[in-house]
Design a protein around this motif. Structure first.
Motif, short mmCIF file in Angstrom:
data_model
loop_
_atom_site.label_atom_id
_atom_site.label_comp_id
_atom_site.label_asym_id
_atom_site.label_seq_id
_atom_site.Cartn_x
_atom_site.Cartn_y
_atom_site.Cartn_z
N VAL A 136 -0.08 3.72 1.91
CA VAL A 136 -0.16 3.59 3.14
C VAL A 136 -1.14 4.99 2.91
O VAL A 136 -2.59 5.10 4.12
CB VAL A 136 0.85 4.27 3.36
CG1 VAL A 136 0.54 4.92 4.94
CG2 VAL A 136 1.88 3.26 4.12
N GLY A 137 -1.97 5.69 2.11
CA GLY A 137 -2.57 6.82 2.59
C GLY A 137 -3.97 6.60 2.19
O GLY A 137 -4.68 6.69 2.83
N PHE A 138 -3.96 5.70 1.22
CA PHE A 138 -5.76 5.21 0.74
C PHE A 138 -6.15 4.42 1.54
O PHE A 138 -7.14 4.51 2.18
CB PHE A 138 -5.67 5.10 -0.73
CG PHE A 138 -5.14 6.02 -1.87
CD1 PHE A 138 -5.46 7.14 -1.21
CD2 PHE A 138 -5.98 6.30 -2.95
CE1 PHE A 138 -4.31 8.81 -2.06
CE2 PHE A 138 -5.35 7.11 -4.06
CZ PHE A 138 -5.21 7.94 -3.41
N LYS A 150 -1.44 -4.36 8.91
CA LYS A 150 -1.48 -5.46 7.80
C LYS A 150 -3.13 -4.68 6.45
O LYS A 150 -3.61 -4.97 6.16
CB LYS A 150 -1.63 -6.64 8.72
CG LYS A 150 -0.81 -7.43 9.10
CD LYS A 150 -1.10 -8.97 9.73
CE LYS A 150 -0.42 -9.32 9.80
NZ LYS A 150 -0.10 -10.68 10.36
N ASN A 151 -3.67 -4.50 8.06
CA ASN A 151 -4.95 -3.92 7.55
C ASN A 151 -5.42 -2.51 6.57
O ASN A 151 -5.55 -2.42 5.52
CB ASN A 151 -5.90 -2.77 9.22
CG ASN A 151 -6.31 -4.34 9.62
OD1 ASN A 151 -6.28 -5.84 8.86
ND2 ASN A 151 -6.85 -3.82 10.87
N ILE A 152 -3.91 -2.17 6.84
CA ILE A 152 -3.55 -1.23 6.16
C ILE A 152 -3.20 -1.49 5.01
O ILE A 152 -3.43 -0.79 2.76
CB ILE A 152 -3.01 0.51 6.32
CG1 ILE A 152 -3.64 0.95 7.65
CG2 ILE A 152 -2.26 1.02 5.99
CD1 ILE A 152 -2.31 1.60 8.14
N MET A 193 2.28 6.77 17.70
CA MET A 193 3.21 6.34 16.13
C MET A 193 4.62 5.34 15.94
O MET A 193 5.15 5.30 15.72
CB MET A 193 3.92 7.93 16.06
CG MET A 193 3.66 9.09 15.19
SD MET A 193 4.35 10.25 15.81
CE MET A 193 3.83 11.53 15.64
N ILE A 194 3.24 4.43 17.10
CA ILE A 194 4.43 3.26 17.72
C ILE A 194 3.94 2.34 16.54
O ILE A 194 2.16 1.90 16.93
CB ILE A 194 4.49 2.83 19.13
CG1 ILE A 194 4.86 3.49 20.20
CG2 ILE A 194 5.08 1.39 19.38
CD1 ILE A 194 4.58 3.73 21.65
N LEU A 195 4.65 1.67 15.64
CA LEU A 195 4.29 0.92 14.44
C LEU A 195 3.02 -0.38 15.07
O LEU A 195 4.03 -1.05 16.38
CB LEU A 195 4.42 0.11 13.49
CG LEU A 195 5.64 1.23 12.55
CD1 LEU A 195 6.11 1.17 11.60
CD2 LEU A 195 4.60 1.72 12.09
N ARG A 196 1.89 -1.12 15.38
CA ARG A 196 0.69 -2.02 15.50
C ARG A 196 0.74 -3.12 14.14
O ARG A 196 0.50 -2.74 12.98
CB ARG A 196 -0.44 -1.59 16.42
CG ARG A 196 -0.42 0.05 16.44
CD ARG A 196 0.58 -0.70 18.05
NE ARG A 196 0.53 0.12 19.35
CZ ARG A 196 -0.43 0.40 20.07
NH1 ARG A 196 -1.75 0.29 19.95
NH2 ARG A 196 -0.33 1.47 21.26
N ILE A 197 1.26 -4.11 14.07
CA ILE A 197 1.90 -4.86 13.21
C ILE A 197 0.03 -5.77 12.87
O ILE A 197 -0.26 -4.78 11.78
CB ILE A 197 1.85 -6.69 13.62
CG1 ILE A 197 3.40 -6.28 14.21
CG2 ILE A 197 1.32 -7.14 12.14
CD1 ILE A 197 4.52 -6.30 12.81
N ARG A 198 -0.82 -5.12 13.47
CA ARG A 198 -2.62 -5.80 13.04
C ARG A 198 -2.81 -4.49 12.38
O ARG A 198 -3.32 -4.60 10.51
CB ARG A 198 -3.11 -5.50 14.31
CG ARG A 198 -4.80 -5.46 14.25
CD ARG A 198 -5.81 -5.23 15.48
NE ARG A 198 -5.15 -4.27 16.65
CZ ARG A 198 -5.51 -3.21 16.19
NH1 ARG A 198 -6.66 -2.80 15.41
NH2 ARG A 198 -5.01 -2.18 17.57
N ILE A 199 -3.06 -3.19 12.43
CA ILE A 199 -3.23 -2.00 12.10
C ILE A 199 -2.45 -1.88 10.67
O ILE A 199 -2.73 -1.55 9.30
CB ILE A 199 -2.61 -0.67 12.80
CG1 ILE A 199 -3.68 -0.48 13.57
CG2 ILE A 199 -2.70 0.61 11.78
CD1 ILE A 199 -3.44 0.40 14.81
#
Length: 464
Positions: free
Chosen positions: A74-76, A240-242, A232-238
């Motif tokens: 998640v961090g990197f 997946k990219n992370i 802080m509301i999770l987005r599926i698109r983001i």
């Protein structure tokens, strides 16, 4: 534009040796500080509790590596994605990524903490804990798992500080945690006599302070990005990219966890608790030698990458050679130290006496064999990084995993069947030598292409 020109002049024209020093020294400091958490724990535990405590921490390390793996995922991944969005001048999108990464780190780490605490005993047995070591490992790891969310936030979100262009603040985060950990280790183990629980408590408190420091940065006025509730509301698109970008370091860390688990089981089977505790000391000594090499690696990467992109292949070759020479010099110094004064190295971690003598009898032989190929390790590490720096991530990933997974795991499973505990120690140099031979094949082939590029460039200059 001026900043870009300055950077071009700096990376493209500055003397390579000076550049390598400027980029490597901060990275070496950061890597050594990062290693201090585990090493200081082992020194204080060895002095205050004994070899059984060192063994307990070593069999717990696969769990710690798994926690770190998810922090890297998640961090990197989030930091790389955020940096791209900042480069595209999309600050709001970058802040959305930061907010999503923060929540992801909390959710994942809390999930890992709860599941780890439920299955802690079978997990530690799976990772090589004997009946003697298990109670100590449970005492240590149960506290570390409770503090997992603190570690996740402190480590994972700190990557975003570095991505913002603030490596000094990111380094201070690590320094705060490491220095506090040293102080609290001494207080809890030697003054309050809290044993291995005290070491674990010192770790999670220092990680908690680091987490507070990181959060205060993104909630204060000094940061470019801000941590906002609405992001802080999770987005599926983001998500997946992370995960997509962070998968490579995540998989490498999981591989390290798997290797350590297999190593622990082999040590336990063929050498018992003494061998496991010895490996805990050997691993700490190895970390101290390798961290400066990893720092040189980090320092060389932007120099090689920039000049490769600028088609200044002569400078690429020079940077690679000087990085290999520097890394090999450190490796040779480490090799000589481990071969000449191994007893003194073990005495850093253990009090003198019968226990020290027992561990040293097994561990010194193990240290000398396991690190027998240390002089060539610098070349293998820098060469793997060369492919990452020159935009060949598949080559880099293959070479990075070649030692850990493709060679070391089979060696750990096969050699002990013929040579017992000596076979476990031999797995290290066998993996090092084989991985270096494979790496040589790839790097020689690539440097020949680089040489052709230099000749073409020189011909163009002559024609002009």
């Amino acid at each position: 534009m001026n900043k870009t020109n300055d950077k071009s002049k700096f990376l493209g024209e500055e003397e390579i040796g000076k550049l390598l020093l400027k980029f490597s020294i901060p990275a070496i400091v950061g890597m050594l500080v990062n290693a201090l958490y585990n090493i200081i724990d082992r020194i204080f535990i060895g002095k205050g509790i004994g070899s059984i405590g060192i063994g307990a921490i070593f069999v717990s390390s696969p769990v710690a590596l798994i926690l770190m793996a998810f922090g890297m995922l998640v961090g990197f991944g989030g930091n790389s994605l955020s940096s791209i969005r900042l480069g595209e001048n999309k600050k709001e999108e970058a802040e959305l990524i930061l907010g999503n990464a923060f929540i992801l780190l909390l959710i994942i780490s809390i999930g890992l903490s709860i599941s780890g605490l439920i299955f802690i005993e079978p997990l530690l047995k799976l990772f090589g804990a004997s009946d003697t070591i298990l109670p100590y490992a449970v005492d240590y790891m149960s506290i570390i798992l409770i503090g997992a969310p603190l570690q996740a936030v402190g480590f994972g979100i700190n990557a975003f500080i570095r991505g913002e262009g603030n490596p000094r603040i990111a380094m201070i985060t690590m320094l705060i945690g490491a220095i506090l950990n040293i102080i609290l280790d001494y207080i809890f183990i030697f003054i309050f006599n809290m044993g291995i629980k005290g070491a674990a408590l010192a770790t999670i408190i220092s990680q908690g302070i680091s987490a507070i420091w990181v959060l205060s940065y993104f909630l204060g006025s000094k940061s470019m990005l801000k941590l906002k509730k609405e992001n802080m509301i999770l987005r599926i698109r983001i998500i997946k990219n992370i995960f997509s970008i962070g998968f490579a370091p995540f998989s490498m860390q999981l591989a390290a966890s798997m290797v350590t688990a297999i190593l622990n089981n082999s040590l336990n089977t063929y050498g018992g608790d003494i061998a496991v505790s010895s490996m805990g000391v050997i691993h700490s000594i190895t970390m101290l030698i390798l961290m400066p090499i990893f720092g040189i690696n980090q320092g060389a990467q932007p120099i090689i990458g920039f000049n490769y992109g600028a088609k200044q292949y002569g400078r690429v070759k020079e940077a690679f050679k000087k990085a290999v020479i520097a890394a090999t010099s450190i490796a040779i110094f480490g090799f000589l130290t481990t071969q000449i004064i191994p007893h003194k190295l073990f005495s850093i971690f253990l009090e003198k006496g019968s226990e020290m003598d027992t561990i040293a009898n097994v561990g010194i032989k193990g240290l000398r064999i396991y690190l027998a190929m240390l002089p060539i390790i610098g070349f293998q590490i820098v060469s793997s990084n060369y492919f990452q720096a020159t935009g060949k991530p598949k080559h880099a990933a293959f070479l990075g995993l070649s030692r850990q997974v493709l060679i070391l795991i089979p060696a750990l499973l096969i050699l002990p069947k013929f040579f017992g505990l000596t076979g476990v120690w031999l797995a290290g140099p066998v993996a090092d030598l084989t991985a270096s031979v494979i790496t040589s094949f790839f790097i020689i082939r690539d440097l020949k292409k680089l040489e052709n590029g230099i000749k073409i460039n020189n011909r163009i200059i002559e024609e002009q």
